[in-house]
Motif scaffolding. Sequence first.
Motif, PDB file in Angstrom:
ATOM      1  N   ARG A 117       4.365  16.036  -7.942  1.00 42.42           N
ATOM      2  CA  ARG A 117       3.002  15.633  -8.312  1.00 42.42           C
ATOM      3  C   ARG A 117       2.276  16.775  -9.023  1.00 42.42           C
ATOM      4  O   ARG A 117       1.549  16.548  -9.984  1.00 42.42           O
ATOM      5  CB  ARG A 117       2.217  15.193  -7.088  1.00 42.42           C
ATOM      6  N   GLY A 142      -2.071   6.678 -14.730  1.00 40.78           N
ATOM      7  CA  GLY A 142      -2.995   6.646 -13.607  1.00 40.78           C
ATOM      8  C   GLY A 142      -2.911   7.911 -12.770  1.00 40.78           C
ATOM      9  O   GLY A 142      -2.041   8.760 -12.978  1.00 40.78           O
ATOM     10  N   ALA A 143      -3.814   8.021 -11.836  1.00 38.43           N
ATOM     11  CA  ALA A 143      -3.924   9.229 -11.016  1.00 38.43           C
ATOM     12  C   ALA A 143      -2.976   9.230  -9.819  1.00 38.43           C
ATOM     13  O   ALA A 143      -2.771  10.266  -9.209  1.00 38.43           O
ATOM     14  CB  ALA A 143      -5.364   9.384 -10.522  1.00 38.43           C
ATOM     15  N   ARG A 144      -2.400   8.078  -9.498  1.00 36.86           N
ATOM     16  CA  ARG A 144      -1.532   7.993  -8.324  1.00 36.86           C
ATOM     17  C   ARG A 144      -0.125   7.583  -8.732  1.00 36.86           C
ATOM     18  O   ARG A 144       0.330   6.491  -8.419  1.00 36.86           O
ATOM     19  CB  ARG A 144      -2.120   7.003  -7.313  1.00 36.86           C
ATOM     20  N   ASN A 145       0.566   8.488  -9.431  1.00 38.87           N
ATOM     21  CA  ASN A 145       1.933   8.199  -9.847  1.00 38.87           C
ATOM     22  C   ASN A 145       2.814   8.008  -8.622  1.00 38.87           C
ATOM     23  O   ASN A 145       2.595   8.630  -7.595  1.00 38.87           O
ATOM     24  CB  ASN A 145       2.503   9.354 -10.674  1.00 38.87           C
ATOM     25  N   PHE A 146       3.804   7.154  -8.766  1.00 42.22           N
ATOM     26  CA  PHE A 146       4.790   6.978  -7.709  1.00 42.22           C
ATOM     27  C   PHE A 146       6.076   6.462  -8.306  1.00 42.22           C
ATOM     28  O   PHE A 146       6.105   5.933  -9.417  1.00 42.22           O
ATOM     29  CB  PHE A 146       4.282   6.027  -6.607  1.00 42.22           C
ATOM     30  N   SER A 153       5.131  16.432  -3.277  1.00 42.32           N
ATOM     31  CA  SER A 153       3.949  17.124  -3.799  1.00 42.32           C
ATOM     32  C   SER A 153       4.306  18.092  -4.927  1.00 42.32           C
ATOM     33  O   SER A 153       3.525  18.251  -5.871  1.00 42.32           O
ATOM     34  CB  SER A 153       3.200  17.846  -2.676  1.00 42.32           C
ATOM     35  N   ARG A 188       0.817  -1.226   0.000  1.00 46.64           N
ATOM     36  CA  ARG A 188       0.000   0.000   0.000  1.00 46.64           C
ATOM     37  C   ARG A 188       0.843   1.265   0.000  1.00 46.64           C
ATOM     38  O   ARG A 188       0.466   2.264  -0.587  1.00 46.64           O
ATOM     39  CB  ARG A 188      -0.920   0.026   1.218  1.00 46.64           C
ATOM     40  N   SER A 189       1.970   1.224   0.688  1.00 50.13           N
ATOM     41  CA  SER A 189       2.813   2.417   0.784  1.00 50.13           C
ATOM     42  C   SER A 189       3.585   2.675  -0.505  1.00 50.13           C
ATOM     43  O   SER A 189       4.183   3.726  -0.673  1.00 50.13           O
ATOM     44  CB  SER A 189       3.810   2.282   1.943  1.00 50.13           C
ATOM     45  N   ARG A 190       3.587   1.699  -1.396  1.00 46.29           N
ATOM     46  CA  ARG A 190       4.329   1.763  -2.667  1.00 46.29           C
ATOM     47  C   ARG A 190       5.835   1.838  -2.447  1.00 46.29           C
ATOM     48  O   ARG A 190       6.575   2.299  -3.283  1.00 46.29           O
ATOM     49  CB  ARG A 190       3.880   2.948  -3.528  1.00 46.29           C
ATOM     50  N   ASN A 250       8.398  11.632  -5.610  1.00 45.38           N
ATOM     51  CA  ASN A 250       7.194  11.388  -4.820  1.00 45.38           C
ATOM     52  C   ASN A 250       6.725  12.610  -4.026  1.00 45.38           C
ATOM     53  O   ASN A 250       5.714  12.529  -3.323  1.00 45.38           O
ATOM     54  CB  ASN A 250       7.419  10.209  -3.870  1.00 45.38           C
ATOM     55  N   LEU A 281       0.772  16.687 -12.776  1.00 47.22           N
ATOM     56  CA  LEU A 281      -0.617  17.032 -13.067  1.00 47.22           C
ATOM     57  C   LEU A 281      -0.708  18.120 -14.133  1.00 47.22           C
ATOM     58  O   LEU A 281      -1.573  18.070 -15.008  1.00 47.22           O
ATOM     59  CB  LEU A 281      -1.327  17.507 -11.794  1.00 47.22           C
TER      60      LEU A 281
END
Length: 186
Positions: free
Chosen positions: A109, A64-68, A106, A29-31, A104, A113
Amino acid sequence: MSSGYQTRSAIEPEPHGSHFLLQIRDFDRSRRDIDRSGITRFTPGLAHNNTILEDGDVVFLAKGARNFAAVVHDLPSPCLAASYFFVLRPNSKILPNYLVWFLNQSISRQYFLKFATTGAHMPIIRRDVLMEMEIPVPSLATQQRIVEVDALAQRQQVLLAELAEKKQLLATTLCTQVANGQITLN
């Protein structure tokens, strides 16, 4: 930088396949951590010339919306990244964990976006967007300190979550005992 393994059809797992395929589902979950026991084994098509993942490579989820981003270590070999990943191999001037930390953040991010395109109803980070991103590169010693501070902050988050869970359990247990008349509150 290279793209993950491209195929026109679904990957068919093969118990004795020649390669392994790292996918999103292999991350926790934490990637941050990878469950190596579930990595799919398969045989890629004849025309594949993808980058075999090496210790210290960074995979970046571009779709996807949750890049990491995550550093890979101790993967079964040979292992390829799935098509929705870019594979970055940092040079000697940048620590893989520092690169992951920066990608990772903000501010990164927000950058993604701003420049993401939309395909199949999901944001996609193009290769050129990632390559043109300006990444500050302090000294290796400073990068290492940043990585260490980030690891401590992550550990603090885990501990605070565990503490909150234990406090909730304690409150629930106490209230249950009061409700059952086992103890009284003054």
